[in-house]
Design a protein around this motif. Structure first.
Motif, PDB file in Angstrom:
ATOM      1  N   MET A 113       0.751  -1.050  -0.113  1.00 39.33           N
ATOM      2  CA  MET A 113       0.017   0.069  -0.013  1.00 39.33           C
ATOM      3  C   MET A 113       0.936   1.218   0.015  1.00 39.33           C
ATOM      4  N   ASN A 114       0.671   1.915  -0.778  1.00 40.97           N
ATOM      5  CA  ASN A 114       1.426   3.206  -1.196  1.00 40.97           C
ATOM      6  C   ASN A 114       0.958   4.455  -0.020  1.00 40.97           C
ATOM      7  N   PRO A 115       1.799   5.347   0.077  1.00 42.04           N
ATOM      8  CA  PRO A 115       1.510   6.440   1.146  1.00 42.04           C
ATOM      9  C   PRO A 115       0.212   7.102   0.809  1.00 42.04           C
ATOM     10  N   GLN A 116      -0.013   7.443  -0.659  1.00 39.72           N
ATOM     11  CA  GLN A 116      -1.492   8.105  -1.036  1.00 39.72           C
ATOM     12  C   GLN A 116      -2.569   7.095  -0.330  1.00 39.72           C
ATOM     13  N   ASP A 117      -2.449   5.882  -0.531  1.00 40.13           N
ATOM     14  CA  ASP A 117      -3.519   5.082  -0.132  1.00 40.13           C
ATOM     15  C   ASP A 117      -3.812   5.102   1.304  1.00 40.13           C
ATOM     16  N   ASN A 118      -2.402   5.159   2.117  1.00 40.34           N
ATOM     17  CA  ASN A 118      -2.686   5.302   3.494  1.00 40.34           C
ATOM     18  C   ASN A 118      -3.297   6.507   4.104  1.00 40.34           C
ATOM     19  N   GLN A 119      -2.978   7.775   3.147  1.00 38.35           N
ATOM     20  CA  GLN A 119      -3.656   8.845   3.563  1.00 38.35           C
ATOM     21  C   GLN A 119      -5.050   9.000   3.470  1.00 38.35           C
ATOM     22  N   LEU A 120      -5.618   8.355   2.174  1.00 39.50           N
ATOM     23  CA  LEU A 120      -6.822   8.226   2.099  1.00 39.50           C
ATOM     24  C   LEU A 120      -7.737   7.495   2.876  1.00 39.50           C
ATOM     25  N   HIS A 121      -7.040   6.416   3.430  1.00 35.32           N
ATOM     26  CA  HIS A 121      -7.528   5.392   4.264  1.00 35.32           C
ATOM     27  C   HIS A 121      -7.834   6.178   5.724  1.00 35.32           C
ATOM     28  N   ASP A 122      -6.639   6.906   5.979  1.00 34.75           N
ATOM     29  CA  ASP A 122      -6.801   7.734   7.391  1.00 34.75           C
ATOM     30  C   ASP A 122      -7.996   8.799   6.951  1.00 34.75           C
ATOM     31  N   LEU A 123      -7.989   9.315   6.051  1.00 33.07           N
ATOM     32  CA  LEU A 123      -9.247  10.435   5.990  1.00 33.07           C
ATOM     33  C   LEU A 123     -10.434   9.656   6.176  1.00 33.07           C
ATOM     34  N   GLU A 124     -10.723   8.536   5.382  1.00 31.47           N
ATOM     35  CA  GLU A 124     -11.843   7.804   5.513  1.00 31.47           C
ATOM     36  C   GLU A 124     -12.117   7.594   6.844  1.00 31.47           C
ATOM     37  N   MET A 125     -11.052   6.842   7.459  1.00 33.10           N
ATOM     38  CA  MET A 125     -11.547   6.731   9.186  1.00 33.10           C
ATOM     39  C   MET A 125     -11.918   7.798   9.723  1.00 33.10           C
ATOM     40  N   ILE A 126     -11.408   8.964   9.688  1.00 32.07           N
ATOM     41  CA  ILE A 126     -11.463  10.448  10.444  1.00 32.07           C
ATOM     42  C   ILE A 126     -12.832  10.401  10.062  1.00 32.07           C
ATOM     43  N   ILE A 127     -13.337  10.581   8.774  1.00 30.10           N
ATOM     44  CA  ILE A 127     -14.810  10.819   8.658  1.00 30.10           C
ATOM     45  C   ILE A 127     -15.712   9.963   9.408  1.00 30.10           C
ATOM     46  N   SER A 128     -15.368   8.435   9.274  1.00 32.08           N
ATOM     47  CA  SER A 128     -16.282   7.691  10.013  1.00 32.08           C
ATOM     48  C   SER A 128     -16.232   8.025  11.355  1.00 32.08           C
ATOM     49  N   LYS A 129     -15.154   8.326  12.068  1.00 33.17           N
ATOM     50  CA  LYS A 129     -15.067   8.488  13.697  1.00 33.17           C
ATOM     51  C   LYS A 129     -15.890   9.799  13.804  1.00 33.17           C
ATOM     52  N   VAL A 130     -15.828  10.876  13.031  1.00 32.38           N
ATOM     53  CA  VAL A 130     -16.382  12.175  13.211  1.00 32.38           C
ATOM     54  C   VAL A 130     -17.757  11.874  13.155  1.00 32.38           C
ATOM     55  N   LEU A 131     -18.540  10.968  12.083  1.00 34.97           N
ATOM     56  CA  LEU A 131     -19.881  10.821  12.069  1.00 34.97           C
ATOM     57  C   LEU A 131     -20.300   9.960  13.311  1.00 34.97           C
ATOM     58  N   ARG A 132     -19.522   8.913  13.677  1.00 30.42           N
ATOM     59  CA  ARG A 132     -19.954   8.289  15.023  1.00 30.42           C
ATOM     60  C   ARG A 132     -19.852   9.036  16.260  1.00 30.42           C
ATOM     61  N   ILE A 133     -18.973   9.985  16.474  1.00 28.49           N
ATOM     62  CA  ILE A 133     -19.029  10.856  17.493  1.00 28.49           C
ATOM     63  C   ILE A 133     -20.064  11.574  17.496  1.00 28.49           C
ATOM     64  N   GLY A 134     -20.403  12.397  16.562  1.00 27.32           N
ATOM     65  CA  GLY A 134     -21.693  12.997  16.219  1.00 27.32           C
ATOM     66  C   GLY A 134     -22.784  12.522  16.486  1.00 27.32           C
ATOM     67  N   VAL A 135     -23.113  11.623  16.113  1.00 23.86           N
ATOM     68  CA  VAL A 135     -24.346  10.723  16.238  1.00 23.86           C
ATOM     69  C   VAL A 135     -24.410  10.353  17.640  1.00 23.86           C
ATOM     70  N   MET A 136     -23.233   9.981  18.377  1.00 24.04           N
ATOM     71  CA  MET A 136     -23.349   9.818  19.951  1.00 24.04           C
ATOM     72  C   MET A 136     -23.594  10.940  20.599  1.00 24.04           C
ATOM     73  N   THR A 137     -23.154  12.118  20.160  1.00 24.71           N
ATOM     74  CA  THR A 137     -23.135  13.357  20.808  1.00 24.71           C
ATOM     75  C   THR A 137     -24.576  13.716  20.890  1.00 24.71           C
ATOM     76  N   ALA A 138     -25.278  13.724  19.565  1.00 27.56           N
ATOM     77  CA  ALA A 138     -26.454  14.428  19.504  1.00 27.56           C
ATOM     78  C   ALA A 138     -27.404  13.300  20.322  1.00 27.56           C
ATOM     79  N   GLY A 139     -27.181  11.935  20.116  1.00 26.22           N
ATOM     80  CA  GLY A 139     -27.956  11.196  20.999  1.00 26.22           C
ATOM     81  C   GLY A 139     -28.150  11.485  22.577  1.00 26.22           C
ATOM     82  N   ILE A 140     -26.675  11.517  22.864  1.00 26.20           N
ATOM     83  CA  ILE A 140     -26.834  12.072  24.521  1.00 26.20           C
ATOM     84  C   ILE A 140     -27.417  13.385  24.753  1.00 26.20           C
ATOM     85  N   CYS A 141     -27.309  14.423  23.660  1.00 23.39           N
ATOM     86  CA  CYS A 141     -27.851  15.695  23.944  1.00 23.39           C
ATOM     87  C   CYS A 141     -29.356  15.568  24.019  1.00 23.39           C
ATOM     88  N   LEU A 142     -29.878  14.612  23.047  1.00 21.32           N
ATOM     89  CA  LEU A 142     -31.302  14.596  23.030  1.00 21.32           C
ATOM     90  C   LEU A 142     -31.762  14.058  24.171  1.00 21.32           C
TER      91      LEU A 142
END
Length: 125
Positions: A1-30
């Motif tokens: 796996m080249n460094p470009q693919d690692n960067q993209l995978h890391d960005l996809e993981m960040i998106i996934s974590k941000v969405l999970r944290i957002g849903v959890m935060t919204a659920g807790i607030c509600l």
């Protein structure tokens, strides 16, 4: 796996974590806001027997004036929940830019703009 693919995978993981944290935060607030309204008012659903439209800004101003923290927390949770799809489309557009797929990035940003415009057109201030 080249460094470009690692960067993209890391960005996809960040998106996934941000969405999970957002849903959890919204659920807790509600949950926190709804339980707080139930404790404060007793039967928080009793005033929903008849539909009475209220502009969002009026509702927020009233909650601020009356220091109705449970309502403000619940509204904040709803705002988070509504903004998550916007964030997802925006971050996907950035991901497409990083992948140098500019046509899909342009489409993602057009969808983002359309979503933002539709939110503002649908809100009665």
């Amino acid at each position: 796996m080249n460094p470009q693919d690692n960067q993209l995978h890391d960005l996809e993981m960040i998106i996934s974590k941000v969405l999970r944290i957002g849903v959890m935060t919204a659920g807790i607030c509600l949950l926190w806001g709804w339980v707080g309204m139930w404790i404060k008012d007793g039967d928080a659903l009793s005033h929903f027997q008849t539909y009475q439209p209220e502009p969002l800004l009026e509702k927020v101003q009233w909650a601020l004036l009356m220091q109705d923290r449970p309502l403000l927390i619940a509204l904040f949770g709803l705002v988070i929940l509504v903004c998550l799809p916007l964030l997802r489309v925006l971050l996907t557009g950035i991901l497409f830019c990083k992948q140098k797929d500019f046509r899909l990035a342009l489409m993602a940003f057009l969808v983002f703009g359309t979503l933002v415009a539709s939110f503002f057109l649908g809100i009665e201030l």
